[in-house]
Structures are given as C-alpha cells and as structure tokens.
Design a protein around this motif. Sequence first.
Motif, short mmCIF file in Angstrom:
data_model
loop_
_atom_site.label_atom_id
_atom_site.label_comp_id
_atom_site.label_asym_id
_atom_site.label_seq_id
_atom_site.Cartn_x
_atom_site.Cartn_y
_atom_site.Cartn_z
N VAL B 37 17.21 -11.39 -25.61
CA VAL B 37 17.91 -12.32 -25.00
C VAL B 37 19.40 -12.32 -24.62
N MET B 38 19.60 -11.94 -25.80
CA MET B 38 21.43 -11.70 -25.66
C MET B 38 21.91 -10.61 -24.92
N LEU B 39 20.92 -9.52 -24.86
CA LEU B 39 21.22 -8.43 -23.91
C LEU B 39 21.20 -8.89 -22.45
N PHE B 40 20.21 -9.37 -21.97
CA PHE B 40 20.11 -10.03 -20.77
C PHE B 40 21.20 -11.30 -20.79
N GLY B 41 21.42 -11.85 -21.49
CA GLY B 41 22.13 -13.30 -21.67
C GLY B 41 23.64 -12.89 -20.88
N GLY B 42 23.89 -11.66 -21.51
CA GLY B 42 25.55 -11.22 -21.34
C GLY B 42 25.63 -11.18 -19.75
N LEU B 43 24.54 -10.39 -19.22
CA LEU B 43 24.53 -10.32 -17.76
C LEU B 43 24.34 -11.55 -16.91
N PHE B 44 23.41 -12.24 -17.40
CA PHE B 44 23.31 -13.73 -16.80
C PHE B 44 24.66 -14.54 -16.80
N LEU B 45 25.16 -14.17 -17.92
CA LEU B 45 26.61 -15.09 -18.00
C LEU B 45 27.68 -14.53 -16.98
N GLY B 46 27.70 -13.26 -17.01
CA GLY B 46 28.64 -12.46 -15.99
C GLY B 46 28.28 -12.95 -14.71
N TYR B 47 26.95 -12.82 -14.35
CA TYR B 47 26.46 -13.69 -13.00
C TYR B 47 26.90 -14.99 -12.67
N ALA B 48 26.83 -15.77 -13.73
CA ALA B 48 27.15 -17.11 -13.66
C ALA B 48 28.58 -17.37 -13.26
N ILE B 49 29.47 -16.69 -13.94
CA ILE B 49 30.94 -16.69 -13.78
C ILE B 49 31.16 -16.32 -12.18
N ALA B 50 30.64 -15.06 -11.85
CA ALA B 50 31.05 -14.65 -10.48
C ALA B 50 30.61 -15.60 -9.45
N ARG B 51 29.53 -16.24 -9.77
CA ARG B 51 28.68 -17.15 -8.80
C ARG B 51 29.54 -18.33 -8.79
N VAL B 52 30.03 -18.88 -9.76
CA VAL B 52 30.96 -20.17 -9.56
C VAL B 52 32.19 -19.88 -8.88
N THR B 53 32.82 -18.44 -9.18
CA THR B 53 34.11 -18.11 -8.80
C THR B 53 33.88 -17.71 -7.25
N TYR B 54 32.84 -16.92 -6.80
CA TYR B 54 32.69 -16.75 -5.35
C TYR B 54 31.41 -17.29 -4.81
N PRO B 55 31.29 -18.67 -4.70
CA PRO B 55 29.90 -19.18 -4.23
C PRO B 55 29.47 -18.73 -3.03
N GLU B 56 30.48 -18.67 -1.79
CA GLU B 56 30.11 -18.59 -0.62
C GLU B 56 29.81 -17.04 -0.28
N GLY B 57 30.57 -15.99 -1.10
CA GLY B 57 30.30 -14.62 -1.11
C GLY B 57 28.84 -14.35 -1.70
N PHE B 58 28.59 -15.20 -2.61
CA PHE B 58 27.29 -14.99 -3.24
C PHE B 58 26.16 -15.38 -2.47
N ALA B 59 26.37 -16.62 -1.78
CA ALA B 59 25.27 -17.05 -1.00
C ALA B 59 24.97 -15.97 -0.01
N GLU B 60 26.14 -15.37 0.68
CA GLU B 60 26.25 -14.44 1.69
C GLU B 60 25.20 -13.09 1.23
N GLY B 61 25.56 -12.59 -0.10
CA GLY B 61 25.06 -11.44 -0.51
C GLY B 61 23.39 -11.79 -0.74
N SER B 62 23.27 -13.08 -1.13
CA SER B 62 21.63 -13.39 -1.54
C SER B 62 20.88 -13.44 -0.23
N ARG B 63 21.46 -13.84 1.01
CA ARG B 63 20.76 -13.63 2.28
C ARG B 63 20.50 -12.32 2.85
N GLU B 64 20.98 -11.43 2.02
CA GLU B 64 20.85 -9.78 2.39
C GLU B 64 19.42 -9.70 1.72
N LEU B 65 19.07 -10.24 0.75
CA LEU B 65 17.88 -9.89 0.05
C LEU B 65 16.61 -10.55 1.02
N ASP B 66 15.51 -10.02 0.64
CA ASP B 66 14.24 -10.24 1.19
C ASP B 66 13.31 -11.15 0.44
#
Lengths: 93, 214
Positions: B37-66
């Motif tokens: 949980v702590m191993l994956f948790g660190g990655l999820f935390l990094g994701y959450a910080i980047a998502r809060v910092t770049y909400p529009e860019g992350f939404a745009e990136g998510s639209r590239e996924l199927d």
Amino acid sequence: MNKQTEKSARGLWLVFGGLCLLLTAALFVTQLPAGPWRPAAAMGIAGAKALVIALGFMHLSRSGPVVILYATAGVFWLGILFLLTFADYLTRT
Amino acid sequence: MPDATEQLQPLGESFSDRAHQDLTGHLGMWAWLASEVMLFGGLFLGYAIARVTYPEGFAEGSRELDVFLGGLNTYVLLGSSLAMALAEHAAKAGRRRPLLINLGAVLLLGGLFLAIKFYEYYDKALKGHVPGADFEFSGEHPQAVELFLFLYFTMTGLHALHMLGGLSVIGGTFLRTAVTGRMPGPLFVTATALYWHFVDIVWVFLFPCLYLVR
C-alpha cells in the motif's frame, strides 16, 4: 457439494455482480457533463469497489480484530501521508 | 472443511493449533500488503500533487487514453478476482477439478488483461506518446501531458509487474496440481488470493485516476 459450500460460492458471485454494477455506474458517471464532482464521484465509486473486494473476496467481513488492524494499518498511514502533504500543498500562497 | 484442511495443510512445529497457524499466515500476508500500500501510495500521492497542479493538462492527457479498453480491462480483472476467490473456495473444500478450472480462468483473464495493456502501450508508442526525447504531442499542454503519461506508464507498469509475479505463482500452482495431482495447502492458496485481490484493488483506483479524469 454440500449446501453450505454452495451458499458461500453463490455469495462470491453476488460480490462479483455488485462490483460489475459499481463499475458500470463509474462508466456512466463519465458520460455526464463535466464538473468538479465528476472525479470525486468516480473516486468514491472506486472506494466502494475496494471495500466490496476487501469485505467479500478478502474475507475481512468475517476476520478477527487483529487481522482488521493489520489490513487497515497501511491505509491509515497512507491517509496521514496524504493529509500532511496536502496540508502543505493546498495552503501555499 | 477440517478434514480436507487437516490432510492438505500439516500443522507446523511452531504452532499450537491450526487457528494459530492460519492467523499467523494471514497476518504475515496482510503486513506485506500494507507495505505494498505504501509503495503504490507514494505513486498515487505524486499523481495527486501533479493532478492538482496541472488539472487541465491531466484532463487532456486522460482524453488520450481509451476508456473502452480501460473499462474492459477492469471487468476482466474483476472476473479474475472472482475466479481466484472460487479457486480458494475449492482449495478449502479439497476439490481438485474446480480448483484447476478456476486457476486456469485466473491465468486466462490475467493474460487477457496484460495483452490489452500491452496493446495500449503499443498504440501509445506508435503515436509517439512515450515520454522521453522522442515525445510528440500537438495539444495545448504538451509538458503536463508528458508528465501524465510518465505517471501512466510508471503506475500501470508497476501494476503489470505485480500481475506477472502473481500469474507466475498461480501458473506454478496450476501446473504442480495438474501434473502431480496433489492439492496445494489452503493457506497458501488463501495467501495467493489475498495478493491477487490486492492487485485488483490497485487497478480499481488506477482506472478512475488515469482514464476518468477527462
């Protein structure tokens, strides 16, 4: 197969049915108009799915307090990690 | 099923009784899962910080996924978790044939999940959407999208490695049971099942974070 065994196998299928319903709900939510609540709803549904898996497939619903303590310890520390990190990030000026 | 368990899982010398042995096995597995949980948790935390910092860019990136492939893979993984739970159920009852059928189903569904995932990676590589020197993206927020895709590959890649590890153990158990005819110990199958369900839970959170934040 005795009746008790048959009954608990049916319970596992019910858990799977519930998980599929929750996943379908998450996919439906993403089709609705965008808004700040949409990611929150998707994550809320993910939390519900995780709880159903933990209780239904990982047997936490019929585990003793020591197993539950071990199972929730990682989530507890992860909660502290998120809380303290965002207490910093969300209050920066 | 005490009779089947007694036959399949001999009591270890260090344990006073079967309940003691089972509890020790379960606690050991849960302690290890807490570290995961702590191993994956660190990655999820990094994701959450980047998502809060770049909400529009992350939404745009998510639209590239199927979303279709991501959703399909989630159904597939949930199905594999059901098969694993049924395999554990069969192991506790000492029933060899349903155990083999369900372990086989886990192997097939897990393999299908990885095949779909690698197809997605291949598709990203064809479009030049792999972060690095050759990264190409013509949208509004190329840097944030590259960061999003970096996290996408790291998080799903680590998850895929965990799946490969799980499939190796399940494949070994399947082969040993099929070839020798000897049933695996129920505690071993329970520990394997706990791991597999944990890997499922990680994907349950990865799916909305990566595919549904558009």
